[in-house]
Design a protein around this motif. Structure first.
Motif, short mmCIF file in Angstrom:
data_model
loop_
_atom_site.label_atom_id
_atom_site.label_comp_id
_atom_site.label_asym_id
_atom_site.label_seq_id
_atom_site.Cartn_x
_atom_site.Cartn_y
_atom_site.Cartn_z
N GLN A 75 0.82 -1.21 0.00
CA GLN A 75 0.00 0.00 0.00
C GLN A 75 0.86 1.27 0.00
OE1 GLN A 75 -2.59 -1.41 3.39
NE2 GLN A 75 -4.22 -0.77 2.00
N ALA A 76 2.07 1.14 -0.49
CA ALA A 76 2.97 2.30 -0.56
C ALA A 76 2.46 3.32 -1.57
CB ALA A 76 4.37 1.85 -0.93
N VAL A 77 2.75 4.58 -1.30
CA VAL A 77 2.44 5.68 -2.21
C VAL A 77 3.73 6.45 -2.45
CG1 VAL A 77 1.17 7.85 -2.49
CG2 VAL A 77 0.04 5.87 -1.46
N PHE A 78 3.93 6.87 -3.71
CA PHE A 78 5.15 7.58 -4.08
C PHE A 78 4.79 9.02 -4.45
CE2 PHE A 78 5.64 3.10 -4.82
CZ PHE A 78 6.87 2.81 -4.25
N LEU A 79 5.28 9.96 -3.67
CA LEU A 79 4.97 11.37 -3.90
C LEU A 79 5.95 11.95 -4.91
CD1 LEU A 79 4.10 12.61 -0.30
CD2 LEU A 79 2.62 11.60 -2.03
N ASP A 80 5.40 12.42 -6.02
CA ASP A 80 6.20 12.88 -7.15
C ASP A 80 6.68 14.32 -6.95
OD1 ASP A 80 7.43 12.79 -9.58
OD2 ASP A 80 5.60 12.63 -10.77
N ASN A 81 7.62 14.71 -7.81
CA ASN A 81 8.15 16.08 -7.81
C ASN A 81 8.76 16.48 -6.47
OD1 ASN A 81 7.39 16.74 -10.55
ND2 ASN A 81 5.27 16.79 -9.83
N ALA A 141 3.18 14.40 4.67
CA ALA A 141 4.46 13.91 4.16
C ALA A 141 5.14 14.93 3.26
CB ALA A 141 4.25 12.60 3.41
N SER A 142 4.85 16.19 3.43
CA SER A 142 5.29 17.34 2.64
C SER A 142 4.27 17.60 1.55
CB SER A 142 6.69 17.16 2.03
OG SER A 142 6.64 16.65 0.72
N ARG A 143 4.04 18.86 1.27
CA ARG A 143 3.07 19.24 0.24
C ARG A 143 3.78 19.98 -0.88
NH1 ARG A 143 -1.90 18.05 1.06
NH2 ARG A 143 -2.53 19.33 -0.72
N ALA A 144 3.46 19.59 -2.10
CA ALA A 144 3.99 20.25 -3.29
C ALA A 144 2.87 21.03 -3.96
CB ALA A 144 4.58 19.22 -4.26
N PHE A 145 3.25 22.09 -4.68
CA PHE A 145 2.24 22.90 -5.37
C PHE A 145 1.50 22.04 -6.39
CE2 PHE A 145 0.99 25.60 -8.97
CZ PHE A 145 0.14 26.48 -8.31
N GLU A 146 0.20 22.24 -6.45
CA GLU A 146 -0.62 21.41 -7.32
C GLU A 146 -1.79 22.21 -7.86
OE1 GLU A 146 -2.81 17.03 -7.05
OE2 GLU A 146 -2.26 18.10 -5.23
N LEU A 147 -2.01 22.15 -9.17
CA LEU A 147 -3.18 22.76 -9.80
C LEU A 147 -4.27 21.71 -9.88
CD1 LEU A 147 -1.53 24.79 -12.72
CD2 LEU A 147 -2.60 25.72 -10.66
N GLY A 151 -3.74 15.10 -9.77
CA GLY A 151 -2.48 14.43 -9.49
C GLY A 151 -2.44 13.73 -8.16
N SER A 152 -3.46 13.97 -7.31
CA SER A 152 -3.50 13.34 -6.00
C SER A 152 -4.75 12.49 -5.82
CB SER A 152 -3.45 14.41 -4.90
OG SER A 152 -2.27 15.18 -4.99
N ALA A 153 -5.36 12.10 -6.93
CA ALA A 153 -6.58 11.29 -6.87
C ALA A 153 -6.31 9.95 -6.20
CB ALA A 153 -7.15 11.09 -8.27
N ALA A 154 -7.36 9.38 -5.64
CA ALA A 154 -7.23 8.11 -4.92
C ALA A 154 -6.81 6.97 -5.84
CB ALA A 154 -8.55 7.78 -4.23
N HIS A 155 -6.26 5.94 -5.22
CA HIS A 155 -5.90 4.68 -5.88
C HIS A 155 -4.82 4.85 -6.95
CE1 HIS A 155 -9.33 3.09 -3.74
NE2 HIS A 155 -10.12 3.98 -4.33
N GLN A 156 -3.94 5.82 -6.76
CA GLN A 156 -2.78 5.97 -7.63
C GLN A 156 -1.52 5.68 -6.82
OE1 GLN A 156 -3.15 9.39 -10.73
NE2 GLN A 156 -3.94 10.22 -8.82
N LYS A 157 -0.61 4.93 -7.40
CA LYS A 157 0.65 4.67 -6.71
C LYS A 157 1.51 5.92 -6.66
CE LYS A 157 1.13 0.41 -5.22
NZ LYS A 157 1.44 0.16 -3.78
#
Length: 236
Positions: A75-81, A141-147, A151-157
């Protein structure tokens, strides 16, 4: 000299409001300085044990914490950018099932991105079985700028950001309302060179001086206008 009351009242109102806003920013700066002092104190305190009992974020944020349990790598999630030393990469965020019950999210560290394929995850290791970890409790877990939120929708690795409450609802996991920013090393080859926690107090002092400069400018303009009006009346 005849006083023009409406412009005078307007200038006085501007001066009063900008002075008050300056004091408000000063008070915010003092609050953040107190928080920064607490953060430094927490860094040298005994770690707080995290267990099944929920701990409110307000009472645990920035504290050193310790937890025992096992990671749930599926159930890991990878935060991009999340660049590190100008190199693109991810933060690896993984649920940690606590030995005494409950789950807490752990920001395990930074992982470089595969340049050829941004969706490919570079190999890293995850300890098997129960281990003990230490870290710092953070609101996220830190927040990056997002329009938008695509890009943060559920069920995405791979995502841009991860909200703890939303992830708990998505997975059904009984999560603690905070994330552990892991500092202990478990030989997984992830980078944990975390940026220092800052409160941004310098911005508040900057805004304070800006508001007071506006107050001084408004007052100066009002006095200048009044002087000109007085000279004009005297010459009439």
């Amino acid at each position: 000299m005849r006083i023009r009351w409406l412009p005078a009242l307007l200038i006085l109102a501007i001066v009063a409001v900008t002075i008050r806003l300056g004091f408000w920013q000063r008070d915010r700066a003092h609050q953040k300085e107190a928080l920064q002092a607490s953060i430094v104190r927490y860094e040298h305190a005994v770690p707080v044990d995290v267990g099944a009992q929920p701990i409110p974020l307000a009472s645990i944020e920035f504290h050193r914490v310790r937890a025992r349990g096992r990671f749930l790598p599926e159930q890991a999630v990878f935060l991009d950018n999340r660049p590190y030393n100008d190199q693109p990469g991810f933060y690896v965020v993984m649920p940690f099932k606590l030995s005494g019950g409950g789950v807490v999210l752990v920001n395990r560290g930074w992982l470089p991105r595969n340049i050829a394929d941004r969706t490919a995850i570079e190999p890293f290791s995850t300890p098997d079985g129960d281990i003990e970890i230490e870290g710092i409790a953070r609101a996220d877990a830190s927040r990056a700028f997002e329009l938008g939120e695509g890009g943060s929708a559920a069920h995405q690795k791979i995502r841009q950001n991860l909200d703890v409450a939303a992830y708990a609802k998505e997975t059904g996991l009984p999560l603690q309302p905070f994330v552990i920013q892991q500092t202990s090393d478990d030989g997984d080859k992830l980078v944990r060179d975390w940026p220092a926690a800052t409160t941004g107090v310098e911005r508040n002092y900057g805004y304070m001086f800006q508001w007071w400069a506006m107050a001084a400018a408004a007052l100066g303009f009002g006095l200048y206008a009044a002087r000109r009006a007085a000279k004009k009346s005297a010459g009439a």
